[in-house]
Design a protein around this motif. Structure first.
Motif, PDB file in Angstrom:
ATOM      1  N   ARG A   1      11.011  36.755  54.858  1.00 31.43           N
ATOM      2  CA  ARG A   1      12.234  36.988  55.380  1.00 31.43           C
ATOM      3  C   ARG A   1      13.016  37.094  53.880  1.00 31.43           C
ATOM      4  O   ARG A   1      12.913  36.478  53.061  1.00 31.43           O
ATOM      5  CB  ARG A   1      13.257  36.035  56.003  1.00 31.43           C
ATOM      6  CG  ARG A   1      12.518  36.019  57.357  1.00 31.43           C
ATOM      7  CD  ARG A   1      13.103  34.691  58.115  1.00 31.43           C
ATOM      8  NE  ARG A   1      13.095  34.661  59.509  1.00 31.43           N
ATOM      9  CZ  ARG A   1      13.825  33.711  60.303  1.00 31.43           C
ATOM     10  NH1 ARG A   1      14.376  32.696  59.924  1.00 31.43           N
ATOM     11  NH2 ARG A   1      13.778  33.985  61.839  1.00 31.43           N
TER      12      ARG A   1
ATOM     13  N   ASP B   1      12.794  38.259  64.006  1.00 32.53           N
ATOM     14  CA  ASP B   1      11.459  38.039  63.897  1.00 32.53           C
ATOM     15  C   ASP B   1      10.771  38.724  65.198  1.00 32.53           C
ATOM     16  O   ASP B   1      11.130  38.273  66.200  1.00 32.53           O
ATOM     17  CB  ASP B   1      11.043  36.866  63.754  1.00 32.53           C
ATOM     18  CG  ASP B   1      11.152  36.128  62.462  1.00 32.53           C
ATOM     19  OD1 ASP B   1      10.493  35.936  61.433  1.00 32.53           O
ATOM     20  OD2 ASP B   1      12.438  35.808  62.357  1.00 32.53           O
TER      21      ASP B   1
ATOM     22  N   VAL C   1       9.576  41.600  60.694  1.00 35.73           N
ATOM     23  CA  VAL C   1      10.826  41.155  60.427  1.00 35.73           C
ATOM     24  C   VAL C   1      11.991  42.117  60.245  1.00 35.73           C
ATOM     25  O   VAL C   1      11.546  42.829  59.256  1.00 35.73           O
ATOM     26  CB  VAL C   1      10.965  39.887  59.478  1.00 35.73           C
ATOM     27  CG1 VAL C   1      12.554  39.417  59.234  1.00 35.73           C
ATOM     28  CG2 VAL C   1      10.135  38.664  59.840  1.00 35.73           C
TER      29      VAL C   1
ATOM     30  N   TRP D   1      18.171  37.658  60.241  1.00 35.03           N
ATOM     31  CA  TRP D   1      16.746  38.173  60.448  1.00 35.03           C
ATOM     32  C   TRP D   1      16.236  38.085  61.784  1.00 35.03           C
ATOM     33  O   TRP D   1      16.854  37.228  62.654  1.00 35.03           O
ATOM     34  CB  TRP D   1      15.836  37.022  59.561  1.00 35.03           C
ATOM     35  CG  TRP D   1      16.277  36.855  58.180  1.00 35.03           C
ATOM     36  CD1 TRP D   1      15.814  37.557  57.088  1.00 35.03           C
ATOM     37  CD2 TRP D   1      17.128  36.006  57.656  1.00 35.03           C
ATOM     38  NE1 TRP D   1      16.571  37.097  55.871  1.00 35.03           N
ATOM     39  CE2 TRP D   1      17.120  35.983  56.258  1.00 35.03           C
ATOM     40  CE3 TRP D   1      17.674  34.791  58.160  1.00 35.03           C
ATOM     41  CZ2 TRP D   1      17.839  35.156  55.401  1.00 35.03           C
ATOM     42  CZ3 TRP D   1      18.650  33.944  57.120  1.00 35.03           C
ATOM     43  CH2 TRP D   1      18.418  34.041  55.929  1.00 35.03           C
TER      44      TRP D   1
END
Length: 160
Positions: A108, A117, A68, A115
């Motif tokens: 996160r 991913d 992340v 964020w």
């Protein structure tokens, strides 16, 4: 010939947003402060981060199922320092760090701008660093709206 010091001095003039890249593995969670981050492609959605091959983070990202990119907010300088190794590090469970798990089961950090991913897409050699390209599988906006910036080897804020 360009000396490493001359290169560092000129690159310090490049303003960069500060991120922490987090991952999860068999020994727990890990994070590293990264300013060498950028979007790469819209279709498919790809981003890249550059990691020094001497860092433990490099070895962990090589085998990670995902990571992340946490875009830090202005009030998260302490996280940048912590994950850069200039402050006491988080334990492998991040028990003292406010966080939540994203869809890949990777932390996160709470309070970020956003964020991103990623699953591994490719890795390229880049001198003393590797360029890790990740395919974006999820992303979200966070509650913050003021980025943590790095310029001339210090944290700074944007002038609005």
């Amino acid at each position: 010939m360009v000396s490493p010091e001359q290169f560092r001095n000129v690159m310090a003039r490049h303003a960069a947003g500060v991120t922490v890249v987090t991952t999860a593995g068999p020994t727990g969670y890990h994070g590293v402060t990264v300013t060498a981050f950028c979007p790469l492609s819209l279709d498919p959605p790809l981003v890249l981060v550059c990691i020094d091959r001497q860092q433990q983070s490099h070895r962990l990202l090589e085998t990670a199922a995902g990571w992340v990119v946490n875009l830090l907010s202005r009030d998260q300088e302490f996280l940048a320092e912590q994950f850069a190794g200039r402050a006491p590090l988080a334990d492998s469970r991040f028990s003292r760090l406010p966080h939540h798990l994203g869809p890949l089961g990777i932390p996160r950090l709470d309070g970020c701008l956003a964020w991103i991913d990623c699953r591994p897409w490719a890795r390229y050699e880049g001198g003393d660093h590797s360029i890790f390209v990740g395919q974006v599988v999820a992303l979200d906006l966070g509650p913050a709206n003021d980025p943590l910036m790095y310029f001339e080897r210090q944290y700074c804020e944007l002038a609005w």
